[in-house]
Motif scaffolding. Structure first.
Motif, PDB file in Angstrom:
ATOM      1  N   GLY A 156       0.789  -1.222   0.000  1.00 60.11           N
ATOM      2  CA  GLY A 156       0.000   0.000   0.000  1.00 60.11           C
ATOM      3  C   GLY A 156       0.824   1.277   0.000  1.00 60.11           C
ATOM      4  O   GLY A 156       0.270   2.368  -0.096  1.00 60.11           O
ATOM      5  N   ALA A 157       2.140   1.169   0.097  1.00 61.45           N
ATOM      6  CA  ALA A 157       2.993   2.362   0.146  1.00 61.45           C
ATOM      7  C   ALA A 157       3.253   2.898  -1.262  1.00 61.45           C
ATOM      8  O   ALA A 157       3.155   2.177  -2.251  1.00 61.45           O
ATOM      9  CB  ALA A 157       4.319   2.033   0.827  1.00 61.45           C
ATOM     10  N   SER A 158       3.587   4.188  -1.323  1.00 61.69           N
ATOM     11  CA  SER A 158       3.966   4.804  -2.595  1.00 61.69           C
ATOM     12  C   SER A 158       5.227   5.618  -2.383  1.00 61.69           C
ATOM     13  O   SER A 158       5.559   6.013  -1.257  1.00 61.69           O
ATOM     14  CB  SER A 158       2.836   5.691  -3.116  1.00 61.69           C
ATOM     15  OG  SER A 158       2.600   6.761  -2.227  1.00 61.69           O
ATOM     16  N   ASP A 159       5.944   5.868  -3.479  1.00 59.60           N
ATOM     17  CA  ASP A 159       7.180   6.626  -3.399  1.00 59.60           C
ATOM     18  C   ASP A 159       7.479   7.153  -4.800  1.00 59.60           C
ATOM     19  O   ASP A 159       6.742   6.865  -5.749  1.00 59.60           O
ATOM     20  CB  ASP A 159       8.317   5.741  -2.898  1.00 59.60           C
ATOM     21  CG  ASP A 159       9.457   6.522  -2.250  1.00 59.60           C
ATOM     22  OD1 ASP A 159       9.504   7.766  -2.388  1.00 59.60           O
ATOM     23  OD2 ASP A 159      10.312   5.883  -1.615  1.00 59.60           O
ATOM     24  N   ASP A 160       8.552   7.919  -4.926  1.00 58.20           N
ATOM     25  CA  ASP A 160       8.986   8.375  -6.244  1.00 58.20           C
ATOM     26  C   ASP A 160      10.499   8.308  -6.315  1.00 58.20           C
ATOM     27  O   ASP A 160      11.183   8.281  -5.293  1.00 58.20           O
ATOM     28  CB  ASP A 160       8.475   9.790  -6.542  1.00 58.20           C
ATOM     29  CG  ASP A 160       9.044  10.819  -5.591  1.00 58.20           C
ATOM     30  OD1 ASP A 160      10.228  11.189  -5.742  1.00 58.20           O
ATOM     31  OD2 ASP A 160       8.306  11.244  -4.683  1.00 58.20           O
ATOM     32  N   TYR A 161      11.003   8.260  -7.542  1.00 55.71           N
ATOM     33  CA  TYR A 161      12.432   8.235  -7.787  1.00 55.71           C
ATOM     34  C   TYR A 161      12.731   9.376  -8.741  1.00 55.71           C
ATOM     35  O   TYR A 161      12.170   9.444  -9.839  1.00 55.71           O
ATOM     36  CB  TYR A 161      12.845   6.895  -8.390  1.00 55.71           C
ATOM     37  CG  TYR A 161      14.261   6.833  -8.902  1.00 55.71           C
ATOM     38  CD1 TYR A 161      15.336   7.116  -8.078  1.00 55.71           C
ATOM     39  CD2 TYR A 161      14.527   6.479 -10.220  1.00 55.71           C
ATOM     40  CE1 TYR A 161      16.640   7.048  -8.542  1.00 55.71           C
ATOM     41  CE2 TYR A 161      15.826   6.403 -10.691  1.00 55.71           C
ATOM     42  CZ  TYR A 161      16.875   6.688  -9.854  1.00 55.71           C
ATOM     43  OH  TYR A 161      18.165   6.626 -10.319  1.00 55.71           O
TER      44      TYR A 161
END
Length: 180
Positions: A156-161
């Motif tokens: 359920g986690a989100s992130d960006d690169y």
């Protein structure tokens, strides 16, 4: 969803009756298409019987090995009652599902000028992703390392690169971002 299949074998020299087979767990598995108990009217000496129950792992179960208890209750031909219990270990695996958006960039890039690109990603699976690493490669140079170590990413986690790059030639900047 999976079938739990097992064999019952009457090793005694007498006919067994009123055989009840119950399956239970710590809440990890739920029966589907039927209850969690099978009933067999009788089994002759040395007879074997195939049994099957459909089970479903709860969707929020972390990957693990879970115990399933199988309880047997039965009577012999003299109507004396018996019971026995055994446990089975069943591995639970949840499907991994990493969703990656389109790479977005900010403005135009020129040869020798630094630009930036970003990609958003989400763990849409039911379990933690472990040791996640991201690498960017293409017809550009990077200002910092071409890869980053995200580590563990919870369900359920989100992130960006984001990464800064320097185009090395005129034309379209092309490359790939690889998630490992």
């Amino acid at each position: 969803r999976f079938p739990l299949q097992f064999q019952l074998y009457n090793t005694s020299q007498v006919r067994l009756r009123n055989i009840a087979v119950s399956v239970s767990s710590d809440g990890t598995f739920l029966p589907t298409e039927s209850g969690s108990t099978l009933y067999i009217e009788s089994m002759e000496p040395q007879e074997s019987r195939s049994c099957s129950l459909m089970l479903l792992a709860k969707s929020d179960t972390e990957p693990k090995t879970a115990a399933v208890d199988v309880d047997l209750a039965y009577e012999d031909s003299g109507e004396e009652s018996y019971s026995t219990k055994t446990s089975l270990s069943i591995p639970v695996r949840q499907r991994s599902r990493l969703t990656v958006e389109e790479i977005s960039s900010y403005g135009e890039f020129y040869v020798g000028m630094q630009g930036e690109a970003q990609v958003d990603f989400y763990n849409m699976g039911k379990s933690t992703l472990y040791n996640l690493r991201i690498t960017a490669e293409g017809n550009f140079e990077t200002v910092q390392s071409t890869s980053t170590f995200v580590g563990n990413m919870a369900a359920g986690a989100s992130d960006d690169y984001s990464f800064a790059m320097l185009p090395t030639e005129a034309g379209k900047v092309e490359g790939t971002v690889t998630f490992t």
